[in-house]
Design an enzyme around this catalytic site. Structure first.
Site, PDB file in Angstrom:
ATOM      1  N   GLY A  46       0.951  -1.400  -0.048  1.00  0.00           N
ATOM      2  CA  GLY A  46       0.182   0.015  -0.106  1.00  0.00           C
ATOM      3  C   GLY A  46       0.770   1.147  -0.055  1.00  0.00           C
ATOM      4  N   GLN A  51       3.376   9.834   0.794  1.00  0.00           N
ATOM      5  CA  GLN A  51       4.696   9.326   0.844  1.00  0.00           C
ATOM      6  C   GLN A  51       5.569   9.638  -0.343  1.00  0.00           C
ATOM      7  OE1 GLN A  51       2.711   5.233   1.992  1.00  0.00           O
ATOM      8  NE2 GLN A  51       4.505   5.096   2.936  1.00  0.00           N
ATOM      9  N   CYS A  94       6.374   0.095   7.009  1.00  0.00           N
ATOM     10  CA  CYS A  94       5.837   1.224   6.294  1.00  0.00           C
ATOM     11  C   CYS A  94       6.846   1.705   5.304  1.00  0.00           C
ATOM     12  CB  CYS A  94       5.631   2.270   7.316  1.00  0.00           C
ATOM     13  SG  CYS A  94       5.316   3.710   6.281  1.00  0.00           S
ATOM     14  N   LEU A  95       6.763   1.989   4.103  1.00  0.00           N
ATOM     15  CA  LEU A  95       7.717   2.121   2.955  1.00  0.00           C
ATOM     16  C   LEU A  95       8.652   3.462   3.460  1.00  0.00           C
ATOM     17  CD1 LEU A  95       5.825   1.401  -0.332  1.00  0.00           C
ATOM     18  CD2 LEU A  95       7.653  -0.023   0.852  1.00  0.00           C
ATOM     19  N   HIS A 136      -4.033   1.684   7.784  1.00  0.00           N
ATOM     20  CA  HIS A 136      -2.748   2.221   7.792  1.00  0.00           C
ATOM     21  C   HIS A 136      -2.500   3.277   6.783  1.00  0.00           C
ATOM     22  CE1 HIS A 136       1.887   1.410   7.719  1.00  0.00           C
ATOM     23  NE2 HIS A 136       1.774   2.555   6.967  1.00  0.00           N
ATOM     24  N   GLU A 137      -3.052   3.152   5.789  1.00  0.00           N
ATOM     25  CA  GLU A 137      -2.929   3.960   4.723  1.00  0.00           C
ATOM     26  C   GLU A 137      -3.878   5.284   4.972  1.00  0.00           C
ATOM     27  OE1 GLU A 137      -0.566   3.714   2.829  1.00  0.00           O
ATOM     28  OE2 GLU A 137       0.019   1.700   3.116  1.00  0.00           O
ATOM     29  N   HIS A 140      -2.096   7.457   7.281  1.00  0.00           N
ATOM     30  CA  HIS A 140      -1.183   8.582   6.463  1.00  0.00           C
ATOM     31  C   HIS A 140      -1.545   9.896   5.866  1.00  0.00           C
ATOM     32  CE1 HIS A 140       2.469   6.548   5.972  1.00  0.00           C
ATOM     33  NE2 HIS A 140       2.070   5.302   5.400  1.00  0.00           N
TER      34      HIS A 140
END
Ligand code: ZN
Length: 171
Positions: A46, A51, A94-95, A136-137, A140
């Site tokens: 995701g 990000q 997480c990226l 999670h997204e 963000h």
């Protein structure tokens, strides 16, 4: 489609609240395509637009974990309209916080409402990895990171580590 550079902790952009998408322009379409490309390149399941440094409420997810059949979904202005009482713990990463993982407890199932790239409002019920990923997204988009759900001790430790690394890279 272009792979765009990722915004990494402790970049202050990650703490900003993203703006709703009001119109599906070519710019939004390109953004979504680039996000999908960046997500697969990382690789990740995701990605939120913030990000890659774009403060728009756009999320891409492919939680299928099937590398032979890519099936990404683009979520515009996603919001959680229902979540289950039952919780579930998942070891999240997480990226924007590379190579760090932590167990987060979240509702096991959620229903999200979002707009797709055709401008239709869609509702989707999700469980398992997809439910975790959506929460999670969406976090963000509100400037919230998964480490915010960990203990203060753990959060401070990872923040310190990434702040040091950023200073080292800048030197
Ligand atoms: Zn993340």
């Amino acid at each position: 489609m272009t792979v765009r550079p990722l915004v990494i902790l402790p970049d202050a952009q990650l703490r900003l609240v993203s703006e709703p998408v009001t119109e599906i322009t070519n710019e939004i379409r390109t953004l979504a395509a680039d996000m999908v490309e960046t997500m697969y390149d990382a690789p990740g399941v995701g990605l939120a637009a913030v990000q890659i440094g774009v403060l728009k409420r756009v999320v891409t997810i492919d939680a299928s974990k099937d590398e032979t059949a890519r099936n990404p979904t683009v979520y515009l202005n996603p919001e959680i309209v229902w979540s289950s009482e039952e919780k579930r713990v998942y070891d999240e990463g997480c990226l924007s916080i590379p190579d760090y993982y932590g167990e987060v407890e979240r509702p096991d199932r959620v229903r999200v409402r979002y707009m797709n790239l055709d401008g239709q409002i869609v509702e989707q019920e999700a469980d398992g990895l997809l439910a975790t990923c959506l929460q999670h997204e969406i976090d963000h988009l509100n400037g919230v990171l998964f480490i915010d759900h960990l203990s203060k001790l753990k959060r401070d430790r990872v923040l310190k580590k990434f702040t040091k690394a950023a200073k080292r890279d800048a030197a």
